[in-house]
Structures are given as structure tokens and as C-alpha cells.
Design a protein around this motif. Structure first.
Motif, PDB file in Angstrom:
ATOM      1  N   TYR A  93       0.871  -1.167   0.000  1.00  0.00           N
ATOM      2  CA  TYR A  93       0.000   0.000   0.000  1.00  0.00           C
ATOM      3  C   TYR A  93       0.905   1.212   0.000  1.00  0.00           C
ATOM      4  N   GLU A  94       0.717   2.072  -0.971  1.00  0.00           N
ATOM      5  CA  GLU A  94       1.599   3.229  -0.991  1.00  0.00           C
ATOM      6  C   GLU A  94       0.918   4.498  -0.550  1.00  0.00           C
ATOM      7  N   ASP A  95      -0.409   4.489  -0.607  1.00  0.00           N
ATOM      8  CA  ASP A  95      -1.109   5.740  -0.335  1.00  0.00           C
ATOM      9  C   ASP A  95      -2.095   5.622   0.820  1.00  0.00           C
ATOM     10  N   ASP A 150      -0.643  -6.823  13.257  1.00  0.00           N
ATOM     11  CA  ASP A 150      -0.279  -5.571  13.910  1.00  0.00           C
ATOM     12  C   ASP A 150      -1.225  -4.441  13.492  1.00  0.00           C
ATOM     13  N   ALA A 151      -1.922  -3.890  14.479  1.00  0.00           N
ATOM     14  CA  ALA A 151      -2.985  -2.926  14.178  1.00  0.00           C
ATOM     15  C   ALA A 151      -2.458  -1.702  13.426  1.00  0.00           C
ATOM     16  N   LYS A 152      -1.343  -1.164  13.886  1.00  0.00           N
ATOM     17  CA  LYS A 152      -0.836   0.042  13.230  1.00  0.00           C
ATOM     18  C   LYS A 152      -0.492  -0.215  11.772  1.00  0.00           C
ATOM     19  N   GLU A 153       0.154  -1.346  11.575  1.00  0.00           N
ATOM     20  CA  GLU A 153       0.507  -1.704  10.194  1.00  0.00           C
ATOM     21  C   GLU A 153      -0.751  -1.800   9.324  1.00  0.00           C
ATOM     22  N   ARG A 154      -1.790  -2.422   9.887  1.00  0.00           N
ATOM     23  CA  ARG A 154      -3.012  -2.630   9.109  1.00  0.00           C
ATOM     24  C   ARG A 154      -3.716  -1.311   8.788  1.00  0.00           C
ATOM     25  N   PHE A 155      -3.667  -0.370   9.744  1.00  0.00           N
ATOM     26  CA  PHE A 155      -4.299   0.926   9.487  1.00  0.00           C
ATOM     27  C   PHE A 155      -3.441   1.796   8.579  1.00  0.00           C
ATOM     28  N   ARG A 156      -2.122   1.566   8.622  1.00  0.00           N
ATOM     29  CA  ARG A 156      -1.271   2.305   7.686  1.00  0.00           C
ATOM     30  C   ARG A 156      -1.520   1.836   6.262  1.00  0.00           C
ATOM     31  N   GLU A 157      -1.803   0.560   6.101  1.00  0.00           N
ATOM     32  CA  GLU A 157      -2.110   0.044   4.757  1.00  0.00           C
ATOM     33  C   GLU A 157      -3.388   0.671   4.221  1.00  0.00           C
ATOM     34  N   ASP A 158      -4.405   0.725   5.092  1.00  0.00           N
ATOM     35  CA  ASP A 158      -5.712   1.185   4.636  1.00  0.00           C
ATOM     36  C   ASP A 158      -6.406   1.909   5.789  1.00  0.00           C
ATOM     37  N   ALA A 159      -6.452   3.236   5.678  1.00  0.00           N
ATOM     38  CA  ALA A 159      -6.977   4.056   6.772  1.00  0.00           C
ATOM     39  C   ALA A 159      -8.485   3.869   6.976  1.00  0.00           C
ATOM     40  N   ARG A 164     -14.130   1.347   9.692  1.00  0.00           N
ATOM     41  CA  ARG A 164     -14.802   0.038   9.660  1.00  0.00           C
ATOM     42  C   ARG A 164     -14.784  -0.603  11.049  1.00  0.00           C
ATOM     43  N   GLY A 165     -13.671  -0.510  11.736  1.00  0.00           N
ATOM     44  CA  GLY A 165     -13.568  -1.126  13.054  1.00  0.00           C
ATOM     45  C   GLY A 165     -14.599  -0.558  14.026  1.00  0.00           C
ATOM     46  N   VAL A 166     -14.712   0.762  14.048  1.00  0.00           N
ATOM     47  CA  VAL A 166     -15.686   1.385  14.946  1.00  0.00           C
ATOM     48  C   VAL A 166     -17.102   1.009  14.502  1.00  0.00           C
ATOM     49  N   ARG A 167     -17.310   0.987  13.209  1.00  0.00           N
ATOM     50  CA  ARG A 167     -18.630   0.639  12.680  1.00  0.00           C
ATOM     51  C   ARG A 167     -19.018  -0.800  13.038  1.00  0.00           C
ATOM     52  N   PHE A 168     -18.109  -1.740  12.901  1.00  0.00           N
ATOM     53  CA  PHE A 168     -18.439  -3.121  13.289  1.00  0.00           C
ATOM     54  C   PHE A 168     -18.754  -3.182  14.787  1.00  0.00           C
ATOM     55  N   GLY A 169     -18.008  -2.429  15.576  1.00  0.00           N
ATOM     56  CA  GLY A 169     -18.293  -2.388  17.012  1.00  0.00           C
ATOM     57  C   GLY A 169     -19.724  -1.938  17.272  1.00  0.00           C
ATOM     58  N   ALA A 170     -20.171  -0.910  16.528  1.00  0.00           N
ATOM     59  CA  ALA A 170     -21.524  -0.380  16.698  1.00  0.00           C
ATOM     60  C   ALA A 170     -22.578  -1.379  16.213  1.00  0.00           C
ATOM     61  N   ILE A 184      -5.708   3.408  16.433  1.00  0.00           N
ATOM     62  CA  ILE A 184      -6.571   4.406  15.780  1.00  0.00           C
ATOM     63  C   ILE A 184      -6.248   5.798  16.322  1.00  0.00           C
ATOM     64  N   ARG A 185      -6.102   5.873  17.654  1.00  0.00           N
ATOM     65  CA  ARG A 185      -5.766   7.179  18.241  1.00  0.00           C
ATOM     66  C   ARG A 185      -4.510   7.755  17.585  1.00  0.00           C
ATOM     67  N   GLU A 186      -3.559   6.884  17.362  1.00  0.00           N
ATOM     68  CA  GLU A 186      -2.296   7.357  16.802  1.00  0.00           C
ATOM     69  C   GLU A 186      -2.421   7.749  15.331  1.00  0.00           C
ATOM     70  N   LEU A 187      -3.232   6.996  14.602  1.00  0.00           N
ATOM     71  CA  LEU A 187      -3.254   7.171  13.145  1.00  0.00           C
ATOM     72  C   LEU A 187      -4.506   7.862  12.615  1.00  0.00           C
ATOM     73  N   ALA A 188      -5.371   8.323  13.513  1.00  0.00           N
ATOM     74  CA  ALA A 188      -6.653   8.907  13.093  1.00  0.00           C
ATOM     75  C   ALA A 188      -6.471   9.944  11.980  1.00  0.00           C
ATOM     76  N   GLY A 189      -5.433  10.746  12.090  1.00  0.00           N
ATOM     77  CA  GLY A 189      -5.208  11.813  11.110  1.00  0.00           C
ATOM     78  C   GLY A 189      -5.096  11.307   9.676  1.00  0.00           C
ATOM     79  N   THR A 190      -4.673  10.067   9.508  1.00  0.00           N
ATOM     80  CA  THR A 190      -4.488   9.539   8.156  1.00  0.00           C
ATOM     81  C   THR A 190      -5.819   9.242   7.470  1.00  0.00           C
ATOM     82  N   LEU A 191      -6.926   9.350   8.219  1.00  0.00           N
ATOM     83  CA  LEU A 191      -8.233   9.165   7.576  1.00  0.00           C
ATOM     84  C   LEU A 191      -8.446  10.220   6.487  1.00  0.00           C
ATOM     85  N   SER A 192      -7.719  11.321   6.587  1.00  0.00           N
ATOM     86  CA  SER A 192      -7.878  12.380   5.588  1.00  0.00           C
ATOM     87  C   SER A 192      -7.544  11.912   4.164  1.00  0.00           C
ATOM     88  N   LYS A 193      -6.876  10.784   4.041  1.00  0.00           N
ATOM     89  CA  LYS A 193      -6.571  10.254   2.700  1.00  0.00           C
ATOM     90  C   LYS A 193      -7.755   9.541   2.068  1.00  0.00           C
TER      91      LYS A 193
END
Ligand code: ATP
Ligand code: MG
Length: 447
Positions: A93-95, A150-159, A164-170, A184-193
Motif C-alpha cells: 500500500y503506498e497511499d 499488527d494494528a498500526k501496520e493494518r491501518f497504515r495500509e488502509d486508513a 470500519r472497526g468502529v462501525r463493526f463495534g456499533a 486508531i488514536r495514533e493514526l486517526a489523522g491519516t483518515l484524511s486520505k
């Protein structure tokens, strides 16, 4: 074992068997296995296979290349379609959005590893039983959303996975495993992509779920700050006022939970008080007021929904409810008729649901009084419906042709005369007679 049995639909079984007979592996996979184990009815059944797309197409008569570049072929059986996807590894994942390439693999394990959450990474076939490499079944039992690997790695691949994680929880009423949440707390900002459309889809699924209050997790992890900072402002706004006991944000979540799980209603509740943070004033006694917030809120809601790329119909319907949520006309037939015309006859009953939810999410101060008012309001509405009072131009006892016979030319002027006649009838339903309306139309056309 508390978990439900998996019962593959006959057609799914048929597809898996056909692939197996061709010498390939095949399983039902993902959401359908998760939902089956929970005893919920899966929305759709996805199949994963070692067969390459071309090989899948050779086995079945009727197929559609739905996502062939990602390895997905839709197999048509009768009037149903089933997505059959080749085992794959997502390339680099590059982007933070899309894998640069997908690579097919003969190994089921590799395919399960690329999936987002343990509860979504199980496969099943009658021949092989449940394949659960990451203890998804355990997490289902414990009620936990946890990343595969690894959660961080997985969220870095696809923000998008954070949403989705929060949505499945709901949807499932699950809590988020701490590492996953911390990532998520650490990487939340990357959702902007992520595109607004894809965020919208997740937000709506969360909003209509059994736990719309999970918006709170979006807030706590920093996701709303990225795509809905207006919600953060609501969380930060106190309501020092006897009618309230919560911040605007807490009130909003409580109100969402009080309406049916329907898109427009839940969004209307989410945004009904969105303008309170900007409309707040404090009087000399230190009491907060929020004058004008429905009107300002309507404009803010329109802007937000457009930004999130909602369709015009949804924007329109949500905005109408936001604008009208705090109208409290004295209950008279005339006032209620006017309100019905203003809000629209179709949408009008939603107003009662919204107002009731709003009241129940406030403090108990004067609650009975508010509910009694609402009851009278609704009774009045029912009376108008029951006695079929005229509320639209097409219910007038004259029509455009009648007016043209009076010599009023077709065109916008004629439309305007009809609107004015409707206003007269909304004021006094007894006026809806041919004689009276033709007389009035004549007077208008002379002016
Ligand atoms: P629903 O259909 O209710 O959204 P689902 O689990 O079926 O739930 P889909 O989006 O249909 O979700 O995806 C099907 C499966 O594909 C998921 O269960 C998961 O295994 C995998 N998947 C989907 N999107 C992603 C993603 N962004 N990252 C990793 N795996 C994913
Ligand atoms: Mg699905």
C-alpha cells in the motif's frame, strides 16, 4: 458451544462443490461466517477460492467480471449473484488507500491474513469445517474487535479500516481491543486520505446500527476531528440550562438512540443541534441559550452533508427535519396545517419521532408537559389527515384549466394564483369551494 451452526445456503454449497470438483479449494468467507456464528442472517455470501478468475469463469455458465482486476467474478445462479474471489495478497500500500497491485496466492492462510479484523477473517466449507487462524470465534464470544496482526501496520495500509472497526463495534455491540483502539488514536489523522464517499458509507452504517452512540468512539479516537469537527464542538459544549442534563454531544447521542434505525432520522438526530456551539449565549443568571440554532443548523447540516457527498434527496430531507425540530406552534388546526405544508406531508410524521427523541434526551424538567404537548400536536395532525383537509394544489376544488377558462393565461402567473388560493384554503378549509375560489381567482387576475 454457544455459537450457532453455519448453514450454507444451497446455492453457495453448489458453487463450492463445483469448484472443489474442478480440483480447487473454496470456502465461504468473511462477514457471512461472522454473522452465521452470531446467529444473524448474513446479508450476502462471499466465496474465496484457489481458482484463478479465468478458471472460475470456465467452471460456471453465467458469470460477470465485477472486479476481475482484484480477482472477483460474480457467479449467477438463478436470479442471484455470488462474488467468488481468488485467494490474494494485497501488494504494497503506498497511499494508505489502495494496494498497488494484488497478487494471487494458492494459500488460504495468506488470503485470511490480509483481512481487516479477526471476526472477519474466518472461512468455512462443509468439507474442511471452520478455518479460524486468528481466534475470530474467540473474539466473537468475547465481543471484541481486533485487527488481524499488527494494528498500526493494518491501518497504515488502509486508513478506512479505522472507520470500519468502529462501525463493526456499533453493529455488533462489541468493544474495541485496546491495541486496536490505541492504533486508531495514533493514526486517526491519516483518515484524511480516504474519500468522502467511503467515509459516508461507514458513518451511515454506524448511525443506523443498534449502537449509534458509538459516534463517541469516533470522537474519542480522533476520527470525527478529521471528517466531522462539528461533532467535537458539540462534545465540548455544555448546556447550563434546566431543560438539559448533558453536553450537546451527549444529548445528541442519547437522542439518536431514541429514533428508529433509519438513515434520515438518525442523521437528523445527529445534526439537530449542530449549531448550538455557535449559537450559544449566556444570560445574566448564567443560563445558556441557543437562539436560532435550528435555522443555522440547517445551513451547517447542508454544508456537512454536501462535504460528505450525500445525495440531494437525503440532504433535503435531513435539513428539513433539522430546521423543524424545535418548532412548537400553539396546537390549532390552522397552525398544524401550516406546519404540514411547510415541512411536507410525507416527512411530517417524522417530526413527532424526532421531537419525542429530543425530549427524552433532555433533563426531566417539564418532561410530562412537553410530552403532553406533543400528544396534542399529533392528535391534531391525525384529525387533519382523517378529515382529509386540503393541503396541496391538487386537492383544491378548482384546477389550472378552470382558471384558464376565466382567461388567466397558462404560465407562472397561473401557478401563482393557484398557490394563493391554496393559502386561503389552508387558513380556512371551508373556503375550498368552486364558487369561492373562482371568485377569488378573478380578483387576483385583475390585480
Ligand atoms: P458488511 O457487508 O456488513 O459491510 P462484511 O464483513 O461483509 O460486512 P465487506 O465490506 O462486505 O464486509 O467485506 C467482505 C470481507 O472482505 C470482510 O469480511 C473482510 O474479510 C474483507 N475486507 C473488506 N474490506 C476490507 C478492508 N478494507 N481491509 C481488509 N479486509 C477487508
Ligand atoms: Mg459484505
Amino acid at each position: 458451544m454457544m455459537q450457532a451452526e453455519i448453514k450454507l445456503p444451497q446455492k453457495v454449497q453448489q458453487i463450492i462443490e463445483a469448484l472443489e470438483s474442478g480440483g480447487y479449494e473454496a470456502y465461504a468467507v468473511g462477514g457471512c461466517i461472522r454473522d452465521s456464528l452470531l446467529g444473524r442472517k448474513p446479508e450476502d455470501w462471499d466465496i474465496t477460492t484457489s481458482a484463478k478468475p479465468e478458471e472460475v469463469k470456465n467452471i460456471f455458465n453465467r458469470t460477470v467480471d465485477t472486479g476481475i482486476q482484484h480477482g472477483t467474478v460474480t457467479v449467477l445462479l438463478g436470479n442471484e449473484g455470488f462474488e467468488v474471489t481468488t485467494y490474494r495478497i494485497d501488494g504494497k500500500y503506498e497511499d494508505g488507500r489502495h494496494p498497488r497491485e494484488v497478487v494471487f496466492t494458492p494459500n488460504l492462510k495468506e488470503d485470511l491474513k490480509r483481512r481487516d479484523f479477526t471476526v472477519n477473517a474466518m472461512a468455512y466449507s462443509e468439507k474442511e469445517g471452520l478455518i479460524d487462524l486468528f481466534d475470530g470465534a474467540g473474539d466473537l464470544k468475547r465481543g471484541i474487535i481486533r485487527c488481524v496482526g499488527d494494528a498500526k501496520e493494518r491501518f497504515r495500509e488502509d486508513a478506512l479500516r479505522m472507520m470500519r472497526g468502529v462501525r463493526f463495534g456499533a453493529q455488533l455491540g462489541f468493544s474495541m481491543e485496546e491495541n486496536t483502539k490505541e492504533a486508531i488514536r495514533e493514526l486517526a489523522g491519516t483518515l484524511s486520505k480516504i474519500s468522502a464517499e467511503r467515509i459516508q458509507t461507514e458513518l451511515v452504517k454506524l448511525a443506523v446500527s443498534d449502537h449509534p452512540e458509538e459516534v463517541r468512539t469516533l470522537y474519542e479516537t480522533g476520527l470525527t476531528a478529521v471528517f466531522l469537527p462539528e461533532f467535537d464542538a458539540m462534545m465540548d459544549t455544555e448546556q447550563r440550562n434546566p431543560h438539559h442534563r448533558y453536553t450537546v454531544g451527549e444529548h445528541t447521542m442519547a437522542a439518536m438512540a431514541q429514533v428508529r434505525g433509519e438513515k434520515v432520522l438518525r442523521l437528523a438526530m445527529l445534526f439537530h443541534d449542530v449549531a448550538k456551539p455557535v449559537c450559544i449565549t449566556t444570560d445574566e443568571e448564567g443560563i445558556h441559550h441557543f437562539h436560532g440554532h435550528p435555522k443555522v443548523g440547517k445551513e451547517m447540516t447542508r454544508k456537512i452533508l454536501r462535504r460528505l457527498k450525500f445525495d440531494n434527496d437525503t440532504v433535503q430531507r435531513v435539513c428539513t427535519l433539522v430546521a423543524g425540530h424545535d418548532d412548537n406552534p400553539p396546537v390549532t388546526l390552522r397552525n398544524v396545517r401550516r406546519a404540514m405544508v411547510r415541512i411536507g406531508v410525507e416527512a411530517f410524521p417524522d417530526i413527532f419521532e424526532i421531537k419525542r427523541a429530543d425530549i427524552l434526551a433532555q433533563s426531566s424538567y417539564r418532561r410530562q408537559e412537553k410530552l403532553d404537548y406533543l400528544k396534542a400536536y399529533e392528535a391534531c395532525y391525525r384529525e387533519i389527515i382523517k378529515s382529509r383537509q386540503c393541503l396541496s394544489i391538487k386537492e383544491l376544488s378548482v384546477n389550472g384549466r378552470d382558471l384558464m377558462e376565466l382567461g388567466i393565461p397558462a404560465g407562472p402567473g397561473l401557478g401563482e394564483v393557484l398557490s394563493r388560493l391554496l393559502e386561503l384554503v389552508i387558513e380556512e378549509p371551508e373556503r375550498n369551494t368552486r364558487e369561492y375560489l373562482l371568485q377569488m381567482a378573478k380578483e387576483y387576475s385583475i390585480l
